[in-house]
Design an enzyme around this catalytic site. Structure first.
Site, mmCIF file in Angstrom:
data_model
loop_
_atom_site.group_PDB
_atom_site.id
_atom_site.type_symbol
_atom_site.label_atom_id
_atom_site.label_comp_id
_atom_site.label_asym_id
_atom_site.label_seq_id
_atom_site.Cartn_x
_atom_site.Cartn_y
_atom_site.Cartn_z
ATOM 1 N N LYS A 11 0.820 -1.213 0.000
ATOM 2 C CA LYS A 11 0.000 0.000 0.000
ATOM 3 C C LYS A 11 0.860 1.273 0.000
ATOM 4 O O LYS A 11 2.064 1.224 0.289
ATOM 5 C CB LYS A 11 -0.925 -0.031 1.215
ATOM 6 N N TYR A 51 -12.456 -1.851 -3.614
ATOM 7 C CA TYR A 51 -12.964 -2.089 -2.256
ATOM 8 C C TYR A 51 -14.489 -1.983 -2.210
ATOM 9 O O TYR A 51 -15.053 -1.683 -1.149
ATOM 10 C CB TYR A 51 -12.344 -1.089 -1.284
ATOM 11 N N ASN A 114 -2.095 -0.016 6.834
ATOM 12 C CA ASN A 114 -1.591 -1.298 7.335
ATOM 13 C C ASN A 114 -0.681 -2.028 6.341
ATOM 14 O O ASN A 114 -0.610 -3.256 6.336
ATOM 15 C CB ASN A 114 -2.754 -2.175 7.818
ATOM 16 N N HIS A 117 -2.225 -5.465 1.528
ATOM 17 C CA HIS A 117 -3.534 -6.105 1.358
ATOM 18 C C HIS A 117 -3.301 -7.517 0.836
ATOM 19 O O HIS A 117 -2.359 -7.758 0.093
ATOM 20 C CB HIS A 117 -4.376 -5.322 0.335
ATOM 21 N N GLU A 128 -10.188 -9.964 -7.466
ATOM 22 C CA GLU A 128 -9.111 -8.983 -7.300
ATOM 23 C C GLU A 128 -8.005 -9.159 -8.350
ATOM 24 O O GLU A 128 -7.463 -8.168 -8.850
ATOM 25 C CB GLU A 128 -8.546 -9.083 -5.883
#
Ligand code: CMP
Length: 139
Positions: A11, A51, A114, A117, A128
């Site tokens: 990310k 998302y 975080n 993913h 995805e």
């Protein structure tokens, strides 16, 4: 055990902090092969599409803003039991709960920022992978 493919994203927080090499090293050390990779700078709309399952949740707006805030490295990883194993290597979504030695324990700074993913199941992985790599087989 079956060979699987899963989608991972390093990310924008982890890319900006210069952790790409260290995170890829952890993936390779855990016997994941990189079968496709793209450095992307997502638009807000692309982040919202990715998302979509979280639309309506309190963190959706902030998450999609963050995910479109800078460069991210999207990869398809392949390996034995790849989907569940990658989630173990990543650690819990909230780094406060992530086990020692996991990617998120080492590099995440909050539940939103975080670091990585990973797909959470076979159907999600197929969606995805197709979202970013329409020419790559999801299996
Ligand atoms: P990821 O594994 O990419 O899946 C959805 C993302 O939403 C998650 O990692 C976090 O970045 C973010 N997220 C999940 N739960 C929360 C939350 N409670 N607050 C803020 N962000 C969240």
């Amino acid at each position: 055990m079956a060979t699987e493919r899963t989608l991972t994203i390093i990310k924008p927080d982890a890319v900006a902090a210069g952790h790409v090499g260290d995170i890829i090293k952890m993936f390779e050390a855990n016997r994941f092969a990189i079968v496709a990779a793209r450095l992307v700078n997502l638009s807000k709309k692309e982040a919202e599409g990715f998302y979509a399952v979280h639309r309506g949740k309190p963190f959706f707006e902030s998450l999609t803003k963050f995910m479109s805030s800078g460069r991210a490295l999207v990869m398809v990883l392949e390996g034995e039991n790849a989907i569940a194993r990658l989630r173990e290597v990543m650690g819990a979504t909230n780094p406060a709960h992530a086990a020692p030695g996991t990617v998120r324990k080492l590099y995440a700074t909050s539940i939103e920022r975080n670091a990585v993913h990973g797909s959470d199941g076979p159907e999600t992985a197929a969606f995805e992978i197709g979202y970013f790599f329409p020419d790559v087989e999801p299996v």
